[in-house]
Design a protein around this motif. Sequence first.
Motif, PDB file in Angstrom:
ATOM      1  N   GLU A  26      37.613  13.142  25.616  1.00  0.00           N
ATOM      2  CA  GLU A  26      39.034  12.813  25.536  1.00  0.00           C
ATOM      3  C   GLU A  26      39.453  11.893  26.683  1.00  0.00           C
ATOM      4  O   GLU A  26      40.450  11.169  26.571  1.00  0.00           O
ATOM      5  CB  GLU A  26      39.879  14.088  25.582  1.00  0.00           C
ATOM      6  N   PHE A  27      38.709  11.887  27.780  1.00  0.00           N
ATOM      7  CA  PHE A  27      39.061  11.042  28.921  1.00  0.00           C
ATOM      8  C   PHE A  27      38.715   9.577  28.668  1.00  0.00           C
ATOM      9  O   PHE A  27      39.080   8.706  29.448  1.00  0.00           O
ATOM     10  CB  PHE A  27      38.361  11.557  30.179  1.00  0.00           C
ATOM     11  N   VAL A  28      37.995   9.323  27.585  1.00  0.00           N
ATOM     12  CA  VAL A  28      37.678   7.957  27.178  1.00  0.00           C
ATOM     13  C   VAL A  28      38.334   7.635  25.842  1.00  0.00           C
ATOM     14  O   VAL A  28      38.942   6.581  25.674  1.00  0.00           O
ATOM     15  CB  VAL A  28      36.155   7.751  27.081  1.00  0.00           C
ATOM     16  N   CYS A  29      38.217   8.547  24.901  1.00  0.00           N
ATOM     17  CA  CYS A  29      38.696   8.288  23.536  1.00  0.00           C
ATOM     18  C   CYS A  29      40.119   8.750  23.288  1.00  0.00           C
ATOM     19  O   CYS A  29      40.660   8.503  22.214  1.00  0.00           O
ATOM     20  CB  CYS A  29      37.746   8.955  22.533  1.00  0.00           C
ATOM     21  N   GLY A  30      40.722   9.453  24.234  1.00  0.00           N
ATOM     22  CA  GLY A  30      42.155   9.707  24.131  1.00  0.00           C
ATOM     23  C   GLY A  30      42.588  11.118  23.834  1.00  0.00           C
ATOM     24  O   GLY A  30      43.642  11.532  24.293  1.00  0.00           O
ATOM     25  N   ASP A  31      41.814  11.859  23.030  1.00  0.00           N
ATOM     26  CA  ASP A  31      42.205  13.236  22.747  1.00  0.00           C
ATOM     27  C   ASP A  31      40.981  14.032  22.313  1.00  0.00           C
ATOM     28  O   ASP A  31      39.869  13.493  22.213  1.00  0.00           O
ATOM     29  CB  ASP A  31      43.309  13.305  21.683  1.00  0.00           C
ATOM     30  N   ILE A  32      41.173  15.299  22.063  1.00  0.00           N
ATOM     31  CA  ILE A  32      40.060  16.214  21.777  1.00  0.00           C
ATOM     32  C   ILE A  32      39.575  16.135  20.336  1.00  0.00           C
ATOM     33  O   ILE A  32      38.656  16.859  19.958  1.00  0.00           O
ATOM     34  CB  ILE A  32      40.452  17.669  22.095  1.00  0.00           C
ATOM     35  N   PHE A  33      40.164  15.244  19.537  1.00  0.00           N
ATOM     36  CA  PHE A  33      39.820  15.146  18.119  1.00  0.00           C
ATOM     37  C   PHE A  33      38.972  13.912  17.802  1.00  0.00           C
ATOM     38  O   PHE A  33      38.688  13.641  16.646  1.00  0.00           O
ATOM     39  CB  PHE A  33      41.088  15.125  17.259  1.00  0.00           C
ATOM     40  N   HIS A  34      38.551  13.166  18.821  1.00  0.00           N
ATOM     41  CA  HIS A  34      37.826  11.928  18.568  1.00  0.00           C
ATOM     42  C   HIS A  34      36.314  12.106  18.657  1.00  0.00           C
ATOM     43  O   HIS A  34      35.804  12.893  19.444  1.00  0.00           O
ATOM     44  CB  HIS A  34      38.271  10.831  19.543  1.00  0.00           C
ATOM     45  N   TYR A  35      35.629  11.307  17.835  1.00  0.00           N
ATOM     46  CA  TYR A  35      34.171  11.308  17.761  1.00  0.00           C
ATOM     47  C   TYR A  35      33.680   9.871  17.853  1.00  0.00           C
ATOM     48  O   TYR A  35      34.463   8.929  17.791  1.00  0.00           O
ATOM     49  CB  TYR A  35      33.700  11.975  16.458  1.00  0.00           C
ATOM     50  N   ALA A  36      32.380   9.710  18.018  1.00  0.00           N
ATOM     51  CA  ALA A  36      31.814   8.372  18.182  1.00  0.00           C
ATOM     52  C   ALA A  36      30.518   8.260  17.402  1.00  0.00           C
ATOM     53  O   ALA A  36      29.912   9.261  17.004  1.00  0.00           O
ATOM     54  CB  ALA A  36      31.562   8.089  19.667  1.00  0.00           C
ATOM     55  N   LEU A  37      30.093   7.032  17.190  1.00  0.00           N
ATOM     56  CA  LEU A  37      28.823   6.740  16.537  1.00  0.00           C
ATOM     57  C   LEU A  37      27.975   5.907  17.493  1.00  0.00           C
ATOM     58  O   LEU A  37      28.472   4.960  18.102  1.00  0.00           O
ATOM     59  CB  LEU A  37      29.053   5.964  15.235  1.00  0.00           C
ATOM     60  N   GLY A  38      26.707   6.264  17.657  1.00  0.00           N
ATOM     61  CA  GLY A  38      25.887   5.555  18.623  1.00  0.00           C
ATOM     62  C   GLY A  38      24.426   5.510  18.236  1.00  0.00           C
ATOM     63  O   GLY A  38      24.001   6.117  17.246  1.00  0.00           O
TER      64      GLY A  38
END
Length: 457
Positions: free
Chosen positions: A385-397
């Motif tokens: 959340e400190f990068v993507c903004g909130d606790i509901f975000h995910y990423a693909l890598g």
Amino acid sequence: MRSPVRSLTRLSLVGAALAAAACSDQSPVAPRDNGPRLSTTSAPAAPGYIVALRGQAKSDFKKSVESLGGKLERQLNGPGLVTVSGLNAASATQLLRRSDIASVTQDVSIQWIPTTDRIVQMVAAPTTLGGATITGTDQSTAFFFDQFQWNLKVTKASSAWLTTPSGAGAEVCVLDTGTDPGHLDLDGKIDLAKSTSFVASEPFIEDFNFHGTFVSALISSNGFGMASVAPDAKLCAVKVLDFTGHGSFGDVISGIVYAADQGVDAINMSLGAYVDLNQVGAKDLVRALQAAVDYARSKGVVVVVSSGNDGRDLDADAANFLEVPAQLKGVISVGATAPTAQQNFDHLTEYSNFGGTTGIKLVAPGGDFVAAGQQEDLIFSACSEFVCGDIFHYALGAGTSFASPHVAGEAAVIESNFAGNQSNTTIEGCILKGTDVVGAVRFFGRGRMNVLKAAGC
């Protein structure tokens, strides 16, 4: 002196690229989490020295260091290492004259993981998932499982959820950029009593890079937005890299020793550097890192690491160049596989380092960008959340960084599937026996991991 190491990882993932200076750390103390207070203006601390002892230090060792203007920072009794600050080249040479010292080597701070080199769309879960309840070990109802998590299906991790204890009672320490203990899928998963930071500029476990959060959730998650390899395992976070991915050898070594002393079952290190062994001090740094790994193994810990992302044959010149920690003795080094347009799931990725003799032990899903626009071929996990903004975000890598935690989670599942504590050699044997052969040993090691098979070895 010229740096004896070069970071080799070329990780591709979702998130914002950040920049800041790397720093050193204080002596290991009780774990702490005072809340994030990130400073982007801190100047990099001057590297200290890593001192390797011959047996036990003599009683006047500390006084001798202080008389030379130095300060003992960390005394790592297990591997016989001490980190010292305040010395210069002349005083370090003078300290080396003591009979109880084997080497005095200037520490090096480097980029162990890369900055972001490709941005793809972040994925947000519905905020209504925050009110959901965990229904059990079966994580097949995780919101994004069917769409993105081919990795758990091809490795039979999802098949092991209801046929094993799924990591219950096991614990994995992640040595990385920290974690997000409040993320939807990590809330309650992190053992805060054991989690700590060795980064002086970031004396908290919160992750301002997102790499550590991403890695952690692949091992164990709550099953809301995403599923994981070992849903019932516990995690601890040991921050050894700052939010740019920088860290010193001394910090990484200290993190290994600290984690081993916590009595965890496995350590995951999704980090790496390519070392020119002919550079001054390089062999001493590698020996110190090896001593820390040896100590962890003596405590019964399974040490899982990523093989690195340069598409390099690590067997080619192991006498002069070494990928660490991937080519250290006693580690399980993991290469990366991926599908192309959701077909042929066991391709070795173009970026994965390989080498069946010294390079890798096995492979696991790492994702790839080969098929244009095919985000489903990537690895899906939580974003801090400190990068993507909130606790509901995910990423693909994509990267061997994301293959490694699959095997660390597998170690937890195997540990939980047998009565009593298992030795690390037993767990490692099951990991290597429980693979599916998907190609030549040179490229794939023993094969692609299969959690269900390994858990029943």
